[in-house]
Every structure is written in C-alpha cells, then in structure tokens.
Design a protein around this motif. Structure first.
Motif, PDB file in Angstrom:
ATOM      1  N   PRO A   4       0.750  -1.115   0.122  1.00 11.68           N
ATOM      2  CA  PRO A   4       0.113  -0.075  -0.087  1.00 11.68           C
ATOM      3  C   PRO A   4       0.881   1.317  -0.275  1.00 11.68           C
ATOM      4  O   PRO A   4       1.827   1.055   0.380  1.00 11.68           O
ATOM      5  N   SER A   5       0.197   2.522  -0.338  1.00 10.35           N
ATOM      6  CA  SER A   5       0.876   3.584  -0.453  1.00 10.35           C
ATOM      7  C   SER A   5       1.398   4.374   1.033  1.00 10.35           C
ATOM      8  O   SER A   5       2.158   5.207   0.635  1.00 10.35           O
ATOM      9  N   PHE A   6       1.007   3.626   2.033  1.00 11.26           N
ATOM     10  CA  PHE A   6       1.298   4.316   3.263  1.00 11.26           C
ATOM     11  C   PHE A   6       1.703   3.020   4.142  1.00 11.26           C
ATOM     12  O   PHE A   6       1.247   2.098   4.076  1.00 11.26           O
ATOM     13  N   HIS A 115      -4.963  -1.170  -0.736  1.00  7.74           N
ATOM     14  CA  HIS A 115      -4.518  -0.609  -1.938  1.00  7.74           C
ATOM     15  C   HIS A 115      -5.502   0.413  -2.335  1.00  7.74           C
ATOM     16  O   HIS A 115      -5.358   1.530  -2.939  1.00  7.74           O
ATOM     17  N   LYS A 116      -6.881   0.054  -2.122  1.00  3.95           N
ATOM     18  CA  LYS A 116      -7.958   1.291  -2.398  1.00  3.95           C
ATOM     19  C   LYS A 116      -8.051   2.330  -1.510  1.00  3.95           C
ATOM     20  O   LYS A 116      -8.384   3.273  -1.820  1.00  3.95           O
ATOM     21  N   HIS A 117      -7.696   2.173  -0.253  1.00  4.00           N
ATOM     22  CA  HIS A 117      -7.742   3.240   0.729  1.00  4.00           C
ATOM     23  C   HIS A 117      -6.253   4.120   0.553  1.00  4.00           C
ATOM     24  O   HIS A 117      -5.137   3.465   0.692  1.00  4.00           O
ATOM     25  N   THR A 118      -6.397   5.196   0.383  1.00  6.69           N
ATOM     26  CA  THR A 118      -5.297   6.114   0.196  1.00  6.69           C
ATOM     27  C   THR A 118      -4.892   7.196   1.085  1.00  6.69           C
ATOM     28  O   THR A 118      -4.048   7.893   1.419  1.00  6.69           O
ATOM     29  N   ASP A 119      -5.962   7.064   2.036  1.00  5.40           N
ATOM     30  CA  ASP A 119      -5.780   8.195   3.268  1.00  5.40           C
ATOM     31  C   ASP A 119      -5.331   7.667   4.472  1.00  5.40           C
ATOM     32  O   ASP A 119      -6.406   6.995   5.427  1.00  5.40           O
ATOM     33  N   PRO A 120      -4.111   7.672   4.884  1.00  6.87           N
ATOM     34  CA  PRO A 120      -3.550   7.057   6.154  1.00  6.87           C
ATOM     35  C   PRO A 120      -4.133   7.568   7.487  1.00  6.87           C
ATOM     36  O   PRO A 120      -4.040   7.351   8.542  1.00  6.87           O
ATOM     37  N   TRP A 124     -11.079   2.506   8.136  1.00  6.85           N
ATOM     38  CA  TRP A 124     -11.882   1.975   7.138  1.00  6.85           C
ATOM     39  C   TRP A 124     -12.525   0.877   7.640  1.00  6.85           C
ATOM     40  O   TRP A 124     -12.022  -0.013   8.195  1.00  6.85           O
TER      41      TRP A 124
END
Length: 194
Positions: A4-6, A115-120, A124
């Motif tokens: 994931p991005s975070f 992966h869908k969730h981009t706001d750390p 969710w």
C-alpha cells in the motif's frame, strides 16, 4: 501487487476467552495448523511494516521472529476495544486488525482494501446487515481519544467507537457486498468450522 501507499501495522487479536467454543479458538486446527498461525500468515503476507500478536500471557502462542507480542494486562477483561487501543498506542500508525476467529478472511481481500484506501489519516470498516464489522478493519491513531474515552466510561462496544469515528469523519464505512459477507463470518462454536 505492490505494498500500500502508506506504512501500516497489522495485529491478530487472539486473546478472547472463547466461552461459546469451550476451548481456545486460537488453538483450533484449521487446514493443518493452529488457527492463530493460519491467521498470522495472512497478516505477514500483506506488506505490513510491523506485525503484532495480541493475546493473554497464559496462552501458549509463540510468535515467530519479527512479530511483536502485546499481552493483555493480567486480570483485565475489557475485550477487544482495550486490546486494539493498546496495540494502536504501541505502533502509533494505521493498524489493520484481524480477529483470530475469522478464518474465511483472505489476505487477497485485505490487500485489495489497503490498496484502495489512500488516506492514512482515516480508518476503514465494512458495514453489513448487523452493523459495522469491527474486527477486520483499519484503525488509525486519530481514533485513540474516542477509544480511550470509551474505555474510561466502560463503554466497551467496538461498534459504538467505530460509529462515532465514522460520524466524526475519522473513518469510512463501506457497504458490504453480498460476495464479501463470507469473509466476515465468525467461528464461535465447533460446528461453525465444519
């Protein structure tokens, strides 16, 4: 699939008393291994920066290298809210929670949601016909004040905490699709695992 991005941590909640199961759920056999080990493998495969095992000190669960064990305080029985709060305070980063008694949850599904969730900054969860699914979701440090307040007032229902977080914009609740329902089934009795 890339991580994931975070950065995030993941914890397996295995400290429940298993009263309906009449034996420790974590130690039930599932596809050739103890249930807690099968669940831990899922969490270790999804790209978490830190992996935790939350359990009682007397449970015979021996985490492998790289897994941090967080024990419930002796004599305290404040359920999963207290355990998640302790672990979130420990890691101070987004924390993916998975209960030991959700054997049908897949690593692929968890990875996809991360992966869908981009706001750390936001947690969710999934909302099903019985309310929010609180034992497979992402908790974030911004939720800690509400969690501590709930513990202080002995309001130990995780659904109350998640509802409050969603209401205040600290978390998102996604509607649970029919094909996703089975991932969230709990094994509460020996018959559930058959």
């Amino acid at each position: 699939m890339n991580p994931p991005s975070f950065p995030f941590a993941a914890v397996l909640l295995a400290g429940g008393r298993s009263t309906r199961m009449k034996q420790d759920k974590a130690l039930l056999h599932w596809h050739g291994q103890d249930l807690w080990q099968a669940q831990m493998h899922k969490l270790q495969s999804i790209g978490a920066e830190r992996v935790l095992l939350s359990c009682r000190a007397e449970q015979p669960l021996f985490a492998s290298d790289g897994v941090e064990t967080v024990h419930d305080p002796e004599g305290e029985d404040k359920g999963p809210l207290a355990a998640i709060t302790r672990c979130l305070e420990h890691v101070q980063m987004p924390l993916l929670v998975l209960a030991v008694d959700m054997p049908w949850m897949t690593a692929a599904f968890l990875r996809e949601q991360l992966h869908k969730h981009t706001d750390p900054e936001k947690g969710w969860f999934f909302r099903g016909p019985h309310g929010d699914e609180t034992l497979a979701g992402l908790y974030v440090p911004a939720m800690l004040p509400q969690m501590r307040e709930a513990l202080a007032h002995e309001d130990l229902k995780l659904q109350h905490v998640v509802e409050a977080a969603v209401h205040s914009g600290l978390a998102i609740a996604h509607p649970l699709a029919d094909e996703q329902m089975s991932f969230f089934h709990n094994a509460n009795t020996p018959g559930d695992l058959k």
